[in-house]
Design a protein around this motif. Structure first.
Motif, PDB file in Angstrom:
ATOM      1  N   LEU A   5       0.810  -1.218   0.000  1.00 46.63           N
ATOM      2  CA  LEU A   5       0.000   0.000   0.000  1.00 46.63           C
ATOM      3  C   LEU A   5       0.842   1.266   0.000  1.00 46.63           C
ATOM      4  O   LEU A   5       0.333   2.367  -0.079  1.00 46.63           O
ATOM      5  CB  LEU A   5      -0.933   0.006   1.210  1.00 46.63           C
ATOM      6  N   GLY A   6       2.160   1.090   0.108  1.00 52.26           N
ATOM      7  CA  GLY A   6       3.024   2.267   0.114  1.00 52.26           C
ATOM      8  C   GLY A   6       3.770   2.419  -1.203  1.00 52.26           C
ATOM      9  O   GLY A   6       4.746   3.156  -1.294  1.00 52.26           O
ATOM     10  N   ASN A   7       3.311   1.726  -2.218  1.00 54.28           N
ATOM     11  CA  ASN A   7       3.928   1.743  -3.546  1.00 54.28           C
ATOM     12  C   ASN A   7       3.927   3.162  -4.141  1.00 54.28           C
ATOM     13  O   ASN A   7       2.921   3.636  -4.641  1.00 54.28           O
ATOM     14  CB  ASN A   7       3.137   0.776  -4.424  1.00 54.28           C
ATOM     15  N   MET A  10       2.635   3.792  -7.777  1.00 57.32           N
ATOM     16  CA  MET A  10       1.197   3.668  -7.942  1.00 57.32           C
ATOM     17  C   MET A  10       0.461   4.833  -7.281  1.00 57.32           C
ATOM     18  O   MET A  10      -0.533   5.335  -7.804  1.00 57.32           O
ATOM     19  CB  MET A  10       0.702   2.339  -7.366  1.00 57.32           C
ATOM     20  N   ILE A  11       0.952   5.267  -6.126  1.00 58.65           N
ATOM     21  CA  ILE A  11       0.319   6.419  -5.471  1.00 58.65           C
ATOM     22  C   ILE A  11       0.368   7.608  -6.415  1.00 58.65           C
ATOM     23  O   ILE A  11      -0.627   8.312  -6.621  1.00 58.65           O
ATOM     24  CB  ILE A  11       1.021   6.745  -4.125  1.00 58.65           C
ATOM     25  N   ILE A  13       0.560   7.619  -9.663  1.00 57.11           N
ATOM     26  CA  ILE A  13      -0.364   7.448 -10.787  1.00 57.11           C
ATOM     27  C   ILE A  13      -1.809   7.698 -10.344  1.00 57.11           C
ATOM     28  O   ILE A  13      -2.594   8.310 -11.048  1.00 57.11           O
ATOM     29  CB  ILE A  13      -0.210   6.031 -11.390  1.00 57.11           C
ATOM     30  N   PHE A  14      -2.137   7.228  -9.147  1.00 53.67           N
ATOM     31  CA  PHE A  14      -3.512   7.375  -8.663  1.00 53.67           C
ATOM     32  C   PHE A  14      -3.880   8.839  -8.376  1.00 53.67           C
ATOM     33  O   PHE A  14      -4.994   9.261  -8.624  1.00 53.67           O
ATOM     34  CB  PHE A  14      -3.718   6.555  -7.382  1.00 53.67           C
ATOM     35  N   ILE A  15      -2.945   9.593  -7.815  1.00 56.10           N
ATOM     36  CA  ILE A  15      -3.336  10.954  -7.414  1.00 56.10           C
ATOM     37  C   ILE A  15      -3.040  12.026  -8.459  1.00 56.10           C
ATOM     38  O   ILE A  15      -3.631  13.094  -8.429  1.00 56.10           O
ATOM     39  CB  ILE A  15      -2.709  11.374  -6.056  1.00 56.10           C
ATOM     40  N   PRO A  17      -3.813  12.684 -11.740  1.00 51.89           N
ATOM     41  CA  PRO A  17      -4.828  13.357 -12.571  1.00 51.89           C
ATOM     42  C   PRO A  17      -5.648  14.384 -11.778  1.00 51.89           C
ATOM     43  O   PRO A  17      -5.803  15.529 -12.226  1.00 51.89           O
ATOM     44  CB  PRO A  17      -5.711  12.209 -13.064  1.00 51.89           C
ATOM     45  N   VAL A  18      -6.134  13.980 -10.603  1.00 53.34           N
ATOM     46  CA  VAL A  18      -6.954  14.909  -9.819  1.00 53.34           C
ATOM     47  C   VAL A  18      -6.129  16.127  -9.414  1.00 53.34           C
ATOM     48  O   VAL A  18      -6.592  17.268  -9.533  1.00 53.34           O
ATOM     49  CB  VAL A  18      -7.548  14.201  -8.582  1.00 53.34           C
ATOM     50  N   CYS A  19      -4.898  15.886  -8.972  1.00 52.83           N
ATOM     51  CA  CYS A  19      -4.067  17.020  -8.556  1.00 52.83           C
ATOM     52  C   CYS A  19      -3.860  17.979  -9.720  1.00 52.83           C
ATOM     53  O   CYS A  19      -3.925  19.205  -9.553  1.00 52.83           O
ATOM     54  CB  CYS A  19      -2.711  16.527  -8.059  1.00 52.83           C
ATOM     55  N   PHE A  21      -5.810  18.518 -12.356  1.00 50.37           N
ATOM     56  CA  PHE A  21      -7.042  19.261 -12.641  1.00 50.37           C
ATOM     57  C   PHE A  21      -7.263  20.376 -11.617  1.00 50.37           C
ATOM     58  O   PHE A  21      -7.577  21.507 -11.980  1.00 50.37           O
ATOM     59  CB  PHE A  21      -8.254  18.317 -12.627  1.00 50.37           C
TER      60      PHE A  21
ATOM     61  N   ILE B  90     -10.959   9.260 -12.559  1.00 45.22           N
ATOM     62  CA  ILE B  90      -9.854   9.878 -11.817  1.00 45.22           C
ATOM     63  C   ILE B  90     -10.193  10.056 -10.341  1.00 45.22           C
ATOM     64  O   ILE B  90      -9.329   9.929  -9.488  1.00 45.22           O
ATOM     65  CB  ILE B  90      -9.378  11.208 -12.450  1.00 45.22           C
ATOM     66  N   MET B  93      -9.734   6.659  -8.491  1.00 46.34           N
ATOM     67  CA  MET B  93      -8.318   6.387  -8.263  1.00 46.34           C
ATOM     68  C   MET B  93      -7.779   7.241  -7.125  1.00 46.34           C
ATOM     69  O   MET B  93      -7.122   6.757  -6.200  1.00 46.34           O
ATOM     70  CB  MET B  93      -7.525   6.672  -9.553  1.00 46.34           C
ATOM     71  N   PHE B  94      -8.116   8.527  -7.188  1.00 42.14           N
ATOM     72  CA  PHE B  94      -7.615   9.457  -6.179  1.00 42.14           C
ATOM     73  C   PHE B  94      -8.136   9.070  -4.789  1.00 42.14           C
ATOM     74  O   PHE B  94      -7.377   8.992  -3.821  1.00 42.14           O
ATOM     75  CB  PHE B  94      -8.062  10.870  -6.534  1.00 42.14           C
ATOM     76  N   ARG B 102      -0.822   4.416   1.777  1.00 40.62           N
ATOM     77  CA  ARG B 102      -0.182   5.138   2.880  1.00 40.62           C
ATOM     78  C   ARG B 102       0.930   6.031   2.371  1.00 40.62           C
ATOM     79  O   ARG B 102       1.908   5.565   1.820  1.00 40.62           O
ATOM     80  CB  ARG B 102       0.370   4.125   3.901  1.00 40.62           C
TER      81      ARG B 102
END
Lengths: 293, 280
Positions: A5-7, A10-11, A13-15, A17-19, A21, B90, B93-94, B102
């Motif tokens: 979960l600390g990857n 991946m973190i 990539i996940f955050i 797009p929203v950041c 925008f 998005i 995912m976010f 974490r």
């Protein structure tokens, strides 16, 4: 698991797009807005820094005060009509059968799902001086209240405000209805057993327990009125004269009609301040402590 | 508990009031439906209030053919569908990253995304219009889609975040043991578990985006890019005499949201109350 979960990749990539925008389309424009409120700017050429000239000008502009006043009128009409009416409807609907409940909820909410343009066009027809529903109704009833609702300098802002109010009363109703249903009935029933009347029990027990819902309703009704724009833009175009200007409309006109983007930005800053101050006051006064049942 | 007879004077008065207000709410909309079938003479003189005597279907044919309705309608469909797809992807995912993964500053990051909820968004209309022009997307529907996505981030993040927090961590643990990558785990395990939250979000977005007016007004200047809410206003100026066909366009524009609302009314109301509970 921790590694899982600390990857970091991946973190990211996940955050991302929203950041991106939020940064580009909300924070950056907000920065530009504040910066350019201190400039003279036509939107095309580079802005020229002029210090607080725009702010000096806006505080001397009679149209600014008129817009503020109209915003307050709109907000007061909206609040004073929607909240008591929605309360009454919410408690009345609580006591009907389930089938009727469903019908009323849909009937009251439907105007809120329509486009604001449809609603405004519809009300332009209803308000029409010669053929409108309202004047026709007065004619049939034999009353002489017929007037040019949207054309009168005093009636226009009230007529416009009533449209927004009509459209979103159902929204307030849904909020209050679900709040009233989430209050546990134990206290209410205990009061009834002690010989309290239904009305008094609701007034003294259910309503105070709904204060958080009321705070939210008050904020949206009032700031919605202060920031009103679409209704006047479609129905009156700010007129007759300037009698239905609000602050958002003033901002829109300054930027997109007379190309005074700098002044428009100043009006926008006032818009943010106005909503912010109102929310701050409401949060100070109503429901300061969270209620957990 | 005392039992009261069901029909007291008070309860009858309440019923009358409830039905009266239902009429106040619904009659203007029904009236719109009626007049979309009438010609001008019937609308203004012979039968302004009631059910149309003759159905003038040609109002609808005219609206569809000469008023450019198919173009506006398709623009609205495209804008709504694309906005929903991007936003849901998005924000899910976010929300997953801030709710379950974490890293430092995740709480701050989540709060920053909620700014949009507390800001009257029309305040950044001016810089946004300039930005869209400078990004050279004014001639495409992206001119509204991109801002719509940005403005619609807070609500989905909030709702999906709430759902994700309530899921057990065993989901990831077992996926990890089975050798799935975090991406596979997200797609195959997490997303199916939050379907109902996503459904709420989709309906909320649909209602908002389909009807959006303010931003579309300043960002879509070319006629063939206009969405339905804008297109309708445009007719007001162009065809001021043809009220029947105007009514028909308004009915056409309203049908999708009304149908979706009646089918999913519980979902819509849930979405509204959730947004209310947190925004206050």
């Amino acid at each position: 698991m921790k590694k899982y979960l600390g990857n970091k990749l991946m973190i990211g990539i996940f955050i991302m797009p929203v950041c991106a925008f939020i940064a580009v389309l909300i924070l950056y424009p907000l920065f530009i807005l504040v910066k350019n409120s201190f400039t003279t700017w036509d939107g095309l050429n580079p802005a020229v820094f002029t210090g607080i000239a725009n702010y000096k000008r806006i505080f001397k502009d009679p149209l600014f005060y008129k817009s503020l006043k109209n915003g307050v009128i709109y907000a007061i009409i909206q609040t004073c009509y929607q909240i008591p009416l929605a309360t009454l409807l919410a408690f009345a609907v609580k006591s009907v059968t389930n089938g009727e409940k469903k019908f009323f909820r849909i009937a009251y909410y439907i105007p809120a799902v329509l486009s604001v343009t449809v609603v405004c066009q519809l009300w332009v027809r209803i308000y029409d001086a010669d053929y409108g529903l309202i004047n026709k109704l007065f004619e049939i009833l034999g009353l002489s209240y017929q007037q040019n609702w949207l054309g009168g300098k005093d009636t226009a802002i009230r007529a416009v405000a009533m449209v927004g109010t009509w459209q979103f009363t159902g929204y307030q109703f849904i909020l209050l209805f679900s709040a009233a249903n989430s209050v546990p009935s134990d206290y209410f029933e205990a009061a009834l057993l002690d010989g309290c009347t239904k009305f008094k029990a609701h007034l003294r027990i259910t309503l105070p327990l709904m204060q958080e819902a009321y705070r939210y309703c008050l904020i949206i009704a009032f700031t919605g009125g202060l920031n009103a724009f679409a209704t006047m833009n479609i129905m009156t175009g700010g007129g007759p004269g300037t009698s239905t200007y609000t602050l958002t409309y003033l901002m829109y006109r300054s930027a997109f009609s007379v190309n005074n983007y700098g002044y428009g930005c100043t009006a926008s800053v006032m818009l943010v301040l106005q909503s912010f101050i109102f929310s701050l006051i409401v949060n100070r006064v109503i429901a300061r402590e969270q209620i957990i049942y | 508990m005392r039992t009261k007879s069901k029909f007291t004077v008070g309860s009858v008065a309440f019923r009358v009031f409830l039905y009266f207000y239902a009429v106040v709410n619904l009659y203007p909309i029904v009236w719109m439906l009626f007049y979309s079938f009438k010609d001008n003479a019937e609308m203004f003189v012979t039968n302004p209030f009631g059910f149309p005597k003759v159905f003038h279907w040609e109002n609808y044919v005219k609206a569809w053919k000469t008023f450019n309705i198919p173009v506006y309608f398709m623009n609205s469909v495209k804008v709504t569908v694309i906005t929903i797809l991007i936003t849901v992807t998005i924000t899910t995912m976010f929300a997953y990253a801030v709710a379950r993964m974490r890293f430092r500053g995740q709480e701050t990051l989540r709060l920053v995304t909620l700014i949009g909820m507390f800001l009257p968004l029309q305040c950044i209309m001016i810089p946004l219009a300039v930005l869209v022009r400078d990004l050279h997307i004014s001639n495409t529907l992206w001119a509204v889609i991109i801002p719509y996505v940005a403005f619609n981030i807070p609500f989905p993040v909030m709702v999906i975040y709430g759902y994700l927090r309530s899921l057990p961590y065993e989901l990831e643990e077992s996926a990890c043991i089975d050798g799935a990558t975090i991406w596979q785990c997200f797609i195959r395990v997490i997303v199916p578990n939050i379907k109902s939250a996503i459904a709420t979000v989709v309906i909320f977005l649909f209602m908002g985006v389909w009807n959006e007016y303010n931003l579309a007004l300043i960002l879509l200047t070319r006629n063939n890019l206009k969405t339905l809410p804008l297109g309708i206003v445009f007719f007001q100026g162009e065809h001021t005499n043809d009220f029947g066909a105007m009514g028909a366009t308004m009915v056409i524009a309203s049908i999708p949201t009304i149908i979706i609302y009646i089918i999913f009314s519980n979902q819509v109301e849930k979405a509204m109350t959730v947004s209310g509970a947190v925004k206050g």
